[in-house]
Design a protein around this motif. Structure first.
Motif, PDB file in Angstrom:
ATOM      1  N   ASN A  20       0.913  -1.072  -0.047  1.00  0.00           N
ATOM      2  CA  ASN A  20       0.006   0.189   0.059  1.00  0.00           C
ATOM      3  C   ASN A  20       0.898   1.065   0.042  1.00  0.00           C
ATOM      4  O   ASN A  20       1.193   1.482   1.005  1.00  0.00           O
ATOM      5  N   PRO A  21       1.074   2.052  -1.317  1.00  0.00           N
ATOM      6  CA  PRO A  21       1.992   2.874  -1.274  1.00  0.00           C
ATOM      7  C   PRO A  21       1.222   4.314  -0.789  1.00  0.00           C
ATOM      8  O   PRO A  21       1.851   5.282  -1.375  1.00  0.00           O
ATOM      9  N   TRP A  22       0.277   4.308  -0.337  1.00  0.00           N
ATOM     10  CA  TRP A  22      -0.603   5.627  -0.052  1.00  0.00           C
ATOM     11  C   TRP A  22       0.277   6.716   0.494  1.00  0.00           C
ATOM     12  O   TRP A  22       0.279   7.765   0.305  1.00  0.00           O
ATOM     13  N   PRO A  23       1.084   6.300   1.724  1.00  0.00           N
ATOM     14  CA  PRO A  23       1.944   7.364   2.212  1.00  0.00           C
ATOM     15  C   PRO A  23       2.691   7.889   1.327  1.00  0.00           C
ATOM     16  O   PRO A  23       3.035   9.315   1.128  1.00  0.00           O
ATOM     17  N   ALA A  24       3.433   7.153   0.277  1.00  0.00           N
ATOM     18  CA  ALA A  24       4.250   7.437  -0.734  1.00  0.00           C
ATOM     19  C   ALA A  24       3.755   8.332  -1.500  1.00  0.00           C
ATOM     20  O   ALA A  24       4.127   9.473  -2.220  1.00  0.00           O
ATOM     21  N   MET A  25       2.501   8.216  -2.101  1.00  0.00           N
ATOM     22  CA  MET A  25       1.488   9.044  -3.128  1.00  0.00           C
ATOM     23  C   MET A  25       1.436  10.294  -2.542  1.00  0.00           C
ATOM     24  O   MET A  25       1.024  11.477  -3.000  1.00  0.00           O
ATOM     25  N   GLN A  26       1.033  10.265  -1.139  1.00  0.00           N
ATOM     26  CA  GLN A  26       0.684  11.609  -0.574  1.00  0.00           C
ATOM     27  C   GLN A  26       1.912  12.537  -0.573  1.00  0.00           C
ATOM     28  O   GLN A  26       1.857  13.769  -0.977  1.00  0.00           O
ATOM     29  N   GLU A  27       3.044  11.908  -0.125  1.00  0.00           N
ATOM     30  CA  GLU A  27       4.438  12.940  -0.290  1.00  0.00           C
ATOM     31  C   GLU A  27       4.463  13.322  -1.586  1.00  0.00           C
ATOM     32  O   GLU A  27       4.857  14.675  -1.682  1.00  0.00           O
ATOM     33  N   GLN A  28       4.388  12.557  -2.786  1.00  0.00           N
ATOM     34  CA  GLN A  28       5.012  12.763  -3.770  1.00  0.00           C
ATOM     35  C   GLN A  28       3.846  13.979  -4.333  1.00  0.00           C
ATOM     36  O   GLN A  28       4.166  14.910  -5.110  1.00  0.00           O
ATOM     37  N   TRP A  29       2.483  13.639  -4.117  1.00  0.00           N
ATOM     38  CA  TRP A  29       1.429  14.504  -4.690  1.00  0.00           C
ATOM     39  C   TRP A  29       1.644  16.027  -4.064  1.00  0.00           C
ATOM     40  O   TRP A  29       1.417  16.856  -4.856  1.00  0.00           O
ATOM     41  N   LYS A  41      -9.358  14.036  -4.935  1.00  0.00           N
ATOM     42  CA  LYS A  41     -10.515  13.964  -4.348  1.00  0.00           C
ATOM     43  C   LYS A  41     -10.141  14.651  -2.731  1.00  0.00           C
ATOM     44  O   LYS A  41     -10.892  15.108  -2.354  1.00  0.00           O
ATOM     45  N   ASN A  42      -9.280  14.301  -2.534  1.00  0.00           N
ATOM     46  CA  ASN A  42      -8.695  14.348  -0.997  1.00  0.00           C
ATOM     47  C   ASN A  42      -7.587  15.202  -0.802  1.00  0.00           C
ATOM     48  O   ASN A  42      -7.085  15.518   0.299  1.00  0.00           O
ATOM     49  N   GLU A  43      -7.259  16.094  -1.868  1.00  0.00           N
ATOM     50  CA  GLU A  43      -5.906  17.035  -1.753  1.00  0.00           C
ATOM     51  C   GLU A  43      -6.176  17.827  -0.477  1.00  0.00           C
ATOM     52  O   GLU A  43      -5.100  18.182   0.276  1.00  0.00           O
ATOM     53  N   ALA A  83     -12.364  21.105   7.504  1.00  0.00           N
ATOM     54  CA  ALA A  83     -13.810  20.480   7.948  1.00  0.00           C
ATOM     55  C   ALA A  83     -14.050  19.139   7.072  1.00  0.00           C
ATOM     56  O   ALA A  83     -15.171  18.578   6.900  1.00  0.00           O
ATOM     57  N   ARG A  84     -13.073  18.890   6.380  1.00  0.00           N
ATOM     58  CA  ARG A  84     -13.091  17.523   5.410  1.00  0.00           C
ATOM     59  C   ARG A  84     -12.352  16.463   5.949  1.00  0.00           C
ATOM     60  O   ARG A  84     -11.392  16.573   6.815  1.00  0.00           O
ATOM     61  N   ASP A  85     -12.930  15.230   5.727  1.00  0.00           N
ATOM     62  CA  ASP A  85     -12.392  14.089   6.143  1.00  0.00           C
ATOM     63  C   ASP A  85     -11.608  13.392   4.811  1.00  0.00           C
ATOM     64  O   ASP A  85     -12.237  13.690   3.663  1.00  0.00           O
ATOM     65  N   ILE A  86     -10.817  12.596   4.930  1.00  0.00           N
ATOM     66  CA  ILE A  86     -10.171  11.747   3.787  1.00  0.00           C
ATOM     67  C   ILE A  86     -11.258  10.529   3.276  1.00  0.00           C
ATOM     68  O   ILE A  86     -11.637   9.891   4.370  1.00  0.00           O
ATOM     69  N   ARG A  87     -11.687  10.659   2.239  1.00  0.00           N
ATOM     70  CA  ARG A  87     -12.582   9.461   1.747  1.00  0.00           C
ATOM     71  C   ARG A  87     -11.770   8.514   0.805  1.00  0.00           C
ATOM     72  O   ARG A  87     -11.136   8.848  -0.273  1.00  0.00           O
ATOM     73  N   MET A  88     -11.783   7.428   1.207  1.00  0.00           N
ATOM     74  CA  MET A  88     -11.146   6.437   0.630  1.00  0.00           C
ATOM     75  C   MET A  88     -11.821   5.592  -0.542  1.00  0.00           C
ATOM     76  O   MET A  88     -13.039   5.672  -0.292  1.00  0.00           O
TER      77      MET A  88
END
Length: 349
Positions: free
Chosen positions: A66-75, A117-119, A344-349
């Motif tokens: 699950n590279p989600w942490p890496a995707m966040q960093e890169q984005w 969607k979650n930026e 006021a937003r939550d991360i939506r997976m």
């Protein structure tokens, strides 16, 4: 993942590969067991994949990535990635696919959709760490007696702000180690303080950093610390892990110090909780860290207005620790451009 009623030693929850990356099962009261595993990758683990070659084959076969942490960093930090994210992601995961890891069809496109969607919420998540990085950098840079530094942290813990005990504990760990700079954790050849000192140092010319606190500096440090905080936060929000979760990172400050000494704790309430393991510290040292958070009262059920007011107060408090107006302006921009829009937003997976 089974909650245990005893502490699993760190050496049984950490696999250090020959190339220097580590696979860490972070929860202190959960063993890694025999799989399946869900590996959360930071940017280093995604771009430098030798660790995957070095893992035992049976571990690879029982793991998903699950590279989600890496995707966040890169984005949030890499303009070249944002310019062509689908092709970038496909190129990044190809070496891992070649090593036998599987990714679902249209994985890259799905990741980009989630990032778009979650930026705003992701930027807020990162920015919640900004004030504590400023505070920790100041306390570890100034000549200040330990007791005075701890009093400052106690004042922060009692202020009318969001009370993130994990970040307070990390700051307390920093000032305690600063007072005992020769201390080495059990079995480690380097001093414990050196990891934090290197982590907080300005990296002029790298990833947009200069020789003082800037937004790129805060973003980069928050991106690293986010990996430590991520799994307990996901669990609190109801994320269902595939088997037992672990993180893969090459950042020594994380796998040699922070995740070792300040591990998350599985709690029946599902709340994100952190504890402390001495790992070679004297009783008086780790007890001082606990004292900083023992009197902190966590307040739940805040209204949106209360949350915004308290977050703003946290940023204002952190400005007291900035070196000059230029640093305070950077923190102001962190509030207006990073924290406030997605508050006021939550991360939506």
């Amino acid at each position: 993942m089974q909650q245990l009623d005893f502490v699993v030693p760190y050496e049984d929850r950490c696999v250090l590969t020959p190339s220097g990356s580590a696979v860490v099962w972070p929860f202190m009261n959960a063993s890694k067991g025999y799989g399946p595993y869900e590996f959360f990758l930071d940017a280093n683990a995604l771009t430098k994949t030798q660790w995957a070659v070095e893992l035992p084959r049976d571990v690879v076969e029982r793991s998903i990535l699950n590279p989600w942490p890496a995707m966040q960093e890169q984005w949030l930090s890499n303009p070249e990635f944002r310019a062509d994210p689908v092709n970038r992601i496909n190129a990044m995961i190809k070496p891992l696919v070649d090593q036998g890891f599987a990714f679902r069809e249209n994985f890259a496109r799905d990741q980009v959709a989630l990032l778009c969607k979650n930026e705003a919420a992701l930027k807020t998540q990162f920015s919640l760490i900004f004030p504590y990085v400023v505070i920790m950098k100041a306390l570890l840079s100034k000549k200040m007696p330990l007791d005075e530094a701890l009093r400052q942290l106690d004042r922060i813990g009692q202020a009318d702000i969001p009370r993130f005990t994990a970040n307070l504990m990390l700051s307390a760990l920093g000032v305690v180690l600063k007072s005992k700079q020769a201390l080495k954790l059990t079995g480690d050849s380097k001093t414990a303080f050196s990891y934090l000192d290197s982590f907080l140092a300005f990296q002029s010319g790298q990833k947009g950093e200069t020789d003082h606190i800037t937004l790129p500096y805060l973003r980069n440090r928050a991106g690293d610390l986010n990996l430590w905080l991520l799994l307990p936060t996901l669990r609190q929000k109801g994320y269902k892990f595939v088997g037992t979760p672990a993180v893969v990172t090459g950042d020594k400050v994380l796998h040699r110090l922070i995740m070792r000494v300040l591990p998350p704790l599985l709690h029946g309430s599902q709340q994100a909780c952190f504890s402390i393991l001495p790992e070679g510290m004297e009783d008086m040292q780790w007890q001082k860290i606990l004292q900083v958070v023992e009197s902190v009262q966590i307040r739940a059920n805040l209204t949106a207005t209360q949350r915004s007011q308290r977050m703003k107060a946290l940023f204002e408090l952190a400005k007291e620790f900035c070196a000059d107006d230029a640093e305070r302006a950077e923190l102001d921009e962190g509030w207006t451009q990073w924290c406030l829009p997605g508050l006021a937003r939550d991360i939506r997976m």
